[in-house]
Design an enzyme around this catalytic site. Structure first.
Site, PDB file in Angstrom:
ATOM      1  N   CYS B  48       4.943  48.828 -52.577  1.00 15.01           N
ATOM      2  CA  CYS B  48       4.737  49.785 -51.279  1.00 15.01           C
ATOM      3  C   CYS B  48       4.324  51.101 -52.025  1.00 15.01           C
ATOM      4  CB  CYS B  48       6.254  50.006 -50.794  1.00 15.01           C
ATOM      5  SG  CYS B  48       7.335  50.436 -51.767  1.00 15.01           S
ATOM      6  N   CYS B  51       6.266  52.683 -54.803  1.00 15.37           N
ATOM      7  CA  CYS B  51       5.842  52.215 -56.141  1.00 15.37           C
ATOM      8  C   CYS B  51       4.646  52.888 -56.625  1.00 15.37           C
ATOM      9  CB  CYS B  51       5.713  50.656 -56.061  1.00 15.37           C
ATOM     10  SG  CYS B  51       6.784  49.785 -55.410  1.00 15.37           S
ATOM     11  N   ASP B 454      14.170  23.954 -58.332  1.00 13.49           N
ATOM     12  CA  ASP B 454      14.671  24.101 -59.733  1.00 13.49           C
ATOM     13  C   ASP B 454      16.094  24.861 -59.086  1.00 13.49           C
ATOM     14  OD1 ASP B 454      14.889  24.515 -62.217  1.00 13.49           O
ATOM     15  OD2 ASP B 454      14.158  26.342 -61.923  1.00 13.49           O
ATOM     16  N   ASP B 631      10.937  28.642 -60.617  1.00 13.39           N
ATOM     17  CA  ASP B 631      10.673  29.892 -61.159  1.00 13.39           C
ATOM     18  C   ASP B 631       9.968  29.863 -62.677  1.00 13.39           C
ATOM     19  OD1 ASP B 631      12.996  29.358 -62.132  1.00 13.39           O
ATOM     20  OD2 ASP B 631      13.584  31.490 -62.679  1.00 13.39           O
ATOM     21  N   ASP B 635       8.887  24.784 -64.937  1.00 13.51           N
ATOM     22  CA  ASP B 635       8.316  24.016 -63.556  1.00 13.51           C
ATOM     23  C   ASP B 635       6.969  24.304 -63.356  1.00 13.51           C
ATOM     24  OD1 ASP B 635      11.177  23.932 -63.043  1.00 13.51           O
ATOM     25  OD2 ASP B 635      11.244  26.071 -62.533  1.00 13.51           O
TER      26      ASP B 635
END
Lengths: 64, 738
Positions: B48, B51, B454, B631, B635
């Protein structure tokens, strides 16, 4: 109808001016970061007034 | 400094979780231009305006920095500075704010795609300009239908032609080039009828203008180009976004490594310059980029992203550390056992490629529609021409009618049908906390009927939390004095529970055992049961023991919490008709507990990355379309193989690159993702339906010879507008609370 001899070129020139502005904007990267630019206008880059900055500014113009 | 509060890490609006670990030295990526040094970094987690200002202000405040500009759309931060500011300090400034940062290798940039997108945008602008101006002239011709003299009409047509010719040559190139390329290979695509219609419309109009005829199709040709280029541009933009995800993977691989040269000189080099056998140093907090064999030092290593194991493992001399693990406590030095291209990280990269190739066979709805469309359009135009000609109409009139058929059936609406829906749905998802990584993701997610989760970091928070609530505050604050010195996840959880406070004196970390130090003049220990002399714990999750001098050891229990939104999300997904399953690399006990709490009957534990891939293949063989949510690095292969995949915003770059969608703020956006995708597919099909109905109406009119340029202009813009409005209607409708 003789007016068309002027009007059509004028209309085209105005359109071309707009097109030239668009080409410049694309080349200059104005469309690179639409999200960032939308936020950037809201950013307040002014630094907060510190005591030394207040002392430097004219006493009459500063808010009480 | 900035006016933004600096007490929170990461996005101040909470749109992305803070990350900041493993900033490697970007020094080898600095480019020198004249007196200025330049560096490009990819910043993750910047979402945003707050940031943006935070990062730019913090970097610009460093001494000698001339410019710091962050591109919020691509996450690229360009910095230029003069003087002896170190690149590492810049990177640390950003990572200290709570953002993930990696040096960006500008050689592997996306310059080609950027150029393509730009040239499409320019072509679109030119076509738009030409359409508007020719329409101005055409409207006068249509308006002055009866009164206008033949000479005036001819002049207006000629001017239109003069505008249309350069436009066609400039803006038509993408279509002509693509059509020529497929024709050379004796195949066909949407660009073939487009190019044919453009060329025929233009030539016929030129002939008509020379002859002084009534109808010229210059406006239709330009308008056609304009609408098609809008669709093309939107498509290119979505594609470039997807590509920048792949670039993140390259950024991860282009991290730097500290190499120890003969004589003990430490230098920072690019990961790809490391050869097997080089001596390298892995500092605490650093992520290993190549596999290494430890020769000196012992430490705890967090390999949760590699294996899914939630607690760190103890590593000592002679053990092999896998690329992707993070060193937690003590410096480790050793020899690289594989070049970066052969390390585990690259193996997973190759698994990604293999998965993506398998998935590449997926054909988008739009492609299917086009393959049906092209032969029908061509044969209709041909039959029209032959029919009228054989019926005794002149050659010129027959060609004119056939060309008007070709123009009116040209797939404007078809070209806009999918991209507009994609852009609208992506915007809607973005506001809901999820963003799409590829253009066809919507269609694939819409088809999913089974979700595989996961565990660590996906269903659970991935960070332990202290659960011993009944403990005396004194023990907690004393233990926290030791814990503040360590990076171990349990120490961090303890510090989090205790809040800010002092650090104990002389704290020493014993890898694999725990911490010792002096609190209030008494020697204390915090660590495992054996080390502190306590008995085995009956707690299922992780435990620490704290000993204050000669007192009895106090037990501190930790649990990996399940996301607050997990139960509701799973209920919602079930309601949407999806099956739910857990496949995790963690211990069976931990997985069983989570599965039990959430009421998921089907779960697999201690699964290696290969096991995960195998399980997905098995599900696919059963005919299921799997949505994989995960994540970790372990995976990534499964994410790439699944029919569609999603990863949380806190996931490792490589997993985010492998998946179709990234979501943030808990699991809540997942049902939204499925619902929006299904809705988007529905709207896309509706749009193709509209295009078909439009043709059913327009084609008979054109074939019968009533398609004047005015009718063509109205029909083309009308159908394109309907398709766009239908996509927007979907947006407005779904804004309402469900």
């Amino acid at each position: 109808m003789s007016g068309l001899i002027f009007l059509i070129p004028i209309a085209l020139l105005m359109g071309l001016a707009g097109l030239a502005a668009f080409v410049w904007a694309v080349r200059a990267g104005q469309f690179e970061d639409p999200e960032g630019d939308a936020c950037r206008i809201l950013l307040d880059t002014d630094t907060p007034l510190t005591d030394s900055a207040l002392a430097q500014s004219k006493p009459g113009s500063a808010e009480p | 400094m900035t006016g933004v509060a600096l007490d929170t890490a990461g996005c101040p609006n909470g749109l992305a979780p803070p990350s900041g670990s493993g900033a490697s030295d970007p020094a080898p990526f600095v480019r020198r231009v004249g007196k200025q040094d330049r560096l490009s970094l990819t910043v993750r987690g910047a979402k945003c305006g707050a940031c943006l200002s935070r990062i730019e202000c913090a970097v610009a405040a460093l001494p000698g920095v001339d410019t710091a500009r962050l591109n919020l759309s691509s996450g690229r931060l360009d910095i230029s500075w003069t003087g002896d500011l170190s690149a590492q300090r810049i990177a640390r400034t950003v990572s200290d704010l709570g953002y993930g940062v990696a040096p960006l290798d500008t050689r592997a940039g996306d310059a080609d795609r950027k150029k393509e997108e730009q040239s499409l945008l320019l072509a679109m602008g030119v076509a738009g300009f030409a359409t508007a101006n020719i329409m101005l002239l055409s409207v006068s011709v249509w308006g002055g239908h009866d009164e206008m003299g033949e000479a005036t009409r001819q002049v207006l047509h000629a001017v239109s032609g003069l505008i249309a010719l350069p436009t066609l040559l400039f803006s038509g190139r993408p279509f002509f080039r693509s059509a020529w390329n497929v024709l050379k290979r004796r195949r066909t695509n949407m660009d073939v009828p487009i190019s044919l219609a453009l060329i025929l419309a233009f030539s016929v109009s030129v002939a008509e203008t020379v002859r002084g005829g009534e109808h010229a199709y210059f406006d239709a040709a330009c308008m056609l180009l304009f609408f098609l280029l809008i669709g093309r541009f939107l498509d290119a933009r979505v594609r470039r976004r997807a590509y920048s995800a792949a670039r993140d993977l390259a950024a991860l691989a282009s991290r730097t490594v500290t190499r120890i040269r003969a004589g003990g000189v430490h230098e920072s080099v690019r990961a790809e310059d490391i050869r097997p056998g080089d001596r390298i140093l892995l500092s605490p907090g650093e992520r290993a980029v190549v596999d290494m064999l430890i020769e000196q030092g012992e430490s705890e290593v967090d390999e949760s992203l590699v294996t899914g194991e939630s607690l760190p493992r103890f590593y000592a001399t002679g053990m092999q550390v896998m690329a992707g693990s993070i060193n937690l406590s003590q410096p480790l030095s050793g020899r690289a056992t594989a070049a970066s291209a052969d390390s585990l990280l690259s193996d997973i990269g190759r698994m990604l490629e293999a998965g993506e190739q398998k998935r590449g066979a997926y054909r988008q709805i739009a492609d299917k529609a086009v393959s049906l469309y092209v032969p029908i359009v061509h044969s209709t135009a041909l039959v029209t021409f032959l029919g009228w000609w054989l019926a005794g109409l002149g050659l010129r009139e027959s060609i004119l009618i056939a060309v008007s058929t070709l123009i009116i059936t040209c797939p404007c609406a078809l070209a806009l049908a999918a991209p507009v829906v994609q852009v609208v749905a992506a915007g809607r998802l973005f506001r809901g906390g999820a963003y799409l990584k590829s253009g066809d993701a919507l269609e694939r997610i819409a088809a999913c009927d089974h979700v595989v989760f996961d565990k660590t970091g996906t269903l659970t928070l991935g960070t332990p939390r202290l659960v011993s609530n009944d403990m005396p505050a004194k023990i907690l604050s004393d233990a926290a004095q030791l814990a503040r010195a360590s990076r171990h996840p349990l120490s961090r959880a303890l510090t989090m529970a205790a809040g800010p406070g002092p650090l104990a004196a002389n704290v020493k970390e014993r890898p694999g055992l725990g911490l010792e130090g002096i609190v209030d003049g008494v020697a204390c220990r915090l660590g495992s049961a054996e080390w502190t002399g306590a008995g085995a714990s009956r707690h299922n999750g992780a435990t620490l023991f704290f000993v204050h001098g000669s007192e009895a050891p106090a037990e501190l229990r930790f649990e990996d919490d399940i996301h607050a939104s997990a139960a509701l999300t799973i209920a919602k997904l079930r309601k949407l008709g999806l099956g739910v399953e857990i496949v995790s690399g963690d211990r069976s006990q931990a997985v069983a507990e989570v599965a039990g709490t959430l009421g998921i009957a089907q779960w697999t534990a201690t699964a290696s990355p290969q096991d995960k891939v195998r399980r997905l293949e098995q599900l696919q063989a059963e005919g299921k379309h799997v949505l994989m949510v995960g994540d970790g690095l372990n995976d990534a292969g499964a994410l790439a193989l699944a029919h569609a995949s999603a990863a949380p915003g806190g996931a490792l770059d490589v997993s985010q690159s492998a998946c179709d969608a990234v979501y943030s703020g808990g699991l809540a956006p997942l049902p939204l993702l499925v619902r929006t995708s299904r809705k988007a597919r529905e709207v896309m099909l509706q749009n193709f339906g509209f295009a078909a109905v439009y043709n059913l109406v327009a084609v008979p009119i054109a074939v019968l010879g009533y398609a004047t340029p005015l009718v063509a202009a109205i029909a083309m813009s009308g159908s394109s507008l309907i398709v766009c409005l239908n996509a927007l209607r979907h947006n407005l409708a779904s804004e309402k609370p469900a």
